[in-house]
Design a protein around this motif. Sequence first.
Motif, PDB file in Angstrom:
ATOM      1  N   SER A   1       0.852  -1.182   0.000  1.00  0.00           N
ATOM      2  CA  SER A   1       0.000   0.000   0.000  1.00  0.00           C
ATOM      3  C   SER A   1       0.886   1.230   0.000  1.00  0.00           C
ATOM      4  O   SER A   1       1.782   1.366   0.821  1.00  0.00           O
ATOM      5  CB  SER A   1      -0.903   0.001   1.239  1.00  0.00           C
TER       6      SER A   1
ATOM      7  N   ALA B   1      -0.465   4.431   0.006  1.00  0.00           N
ATOM      8  CA  ALA B   1      -1.205   5.566   0.533  1.00  0.00           C
ATOM      9  C   ALA B   1      -1.753   5.242   1.923  1.00  0.00           C
ATOM     10  O   ALA B   1      -2.862   4.730   2.056  1.00  0.00           O
ATOM     11  CB  ALA B   1      -2.352   5.931  -0.414  1.00  0.00           C
TER      12      ALA B   1
ATOM     13  N   VAL C   1      -2.402   7.222  -8.333  1.00  0.00           N
ATOM     14  CA  VAL C   1      -1.403   6.356  -7.719  1.00  0.00           C
ATOM     15  C   VAL C   1      -0.700   5.597  -8.837  1.00  0.00           C
ATOM     16  O   VAL C   1      -1.159   5.585  -9.975  1.00  0.00           O
ATOM     17  CB  VAL C   1      -2.018   5.347  -6.712  1.00  0.00           C
TER      18      VAL C   1
ATOM     19  N   ARG D   1      -6.484  -2.965  -4.931  1.00  0.00           N
ATOM     20  CA  ARG D   1      -5.590  -2.180  -4.092  1.00  0.00           C
ATOM     21  C   ARG D   1      -5.439  -0.760  -4.642  1.00  0.00           C
ATOM     22  O   ARG D   1      -5.409   0.213  -3.896  1.00  0.00           O
ATOM     23  CB  ARG D   1      -4.234  -2.865  -3.998  1.00  0.00           C
TER      24      ARG D   1
ATOM     25  N   ASP E   1      -8.571   1.115  -3.716  1.00  0.00           N
ATOM     26  CA  ASP E   1      -8.545   1.475  -2.295  1.00  0.00           C
ATOM     27  C   ASP E   1      -7.630   2.668  -2.033  1.00  0.00           C
ATOM     28  O   ASP E   1      -7.964   3.565  -1.257  1.00  0.00           O
ATOM     29  CB  ASP E   1      -8.088   0.289  -1.433  1.00  0.00           C
ATOM     30  N   GLU E   2      -6.471   2.688  -2.674  1.00  0.00           N
ATOM     31  CA  GLU E   2      -5.540   3.798  -2.480  1.00  0.00           C
ATOM     32  C   GLU E   2      -6.085   5.098  -3.063  1.00  0.00           C
ATOM     33  O   GLU E   2      -5.899   6.167  -2.485  1.00  0.00           O
ATOM     34  CB  GLU E   2      -4.180   3.457  -3.071  1.00  0.00           C
TER      35      GLU E   2
ATOM     36  N   THR F   1      -8.498   6.367  -0.577  1.00  0.00           N
ATOM     37  CA  THR F   1      -7.777   6.918   0.574  1.00  0.00           C
ATOM     38  C   THR F   1      -7.283   8.327   0.265  1.00  0.00           C
ATOM     39  O   THR F   1      -7.456   9.251   1.075  1.00  0.00           O
ATOM     40  CB  THR F   1      -6.601   6.005   0.964  1.00  0.00           C
TER      41      THR F   1
END
Length: 105
Positions: free
Chosen positions: A19, A21, A50, A63, A66-67, A70
Amino acid sequence: MHRFALTSIAAALVLAGCSLAPMTPEAERVQVVAAAPTGCAPAGRVEVSVTSGFAMVKRNQLRVKDELETLARQEAAKIGANTVSPREAPSADGSQSFEVWRCTR
């Protein structure tokens, strides 16, 4: 040279699972909703991105998603908003835009 190539590939695979972030305490208070919420005041729009892959290794798309959320939550918290909603699905290059809202809870 062969050893360097293997090391580079191994590093890319490890990073693809990491991850990039981390969640800030302020961002934890920002909610992500699937669609524009009702009864909320619009607070603007944020664009976040990202890394979607390293060399020829693509990162896990869940992933990446999700980042992106975030980062959107962090940007919303900076402007005093408490809700974000995606404008579209994440792009292949790892970017996404979000609408930002101030909602009463």
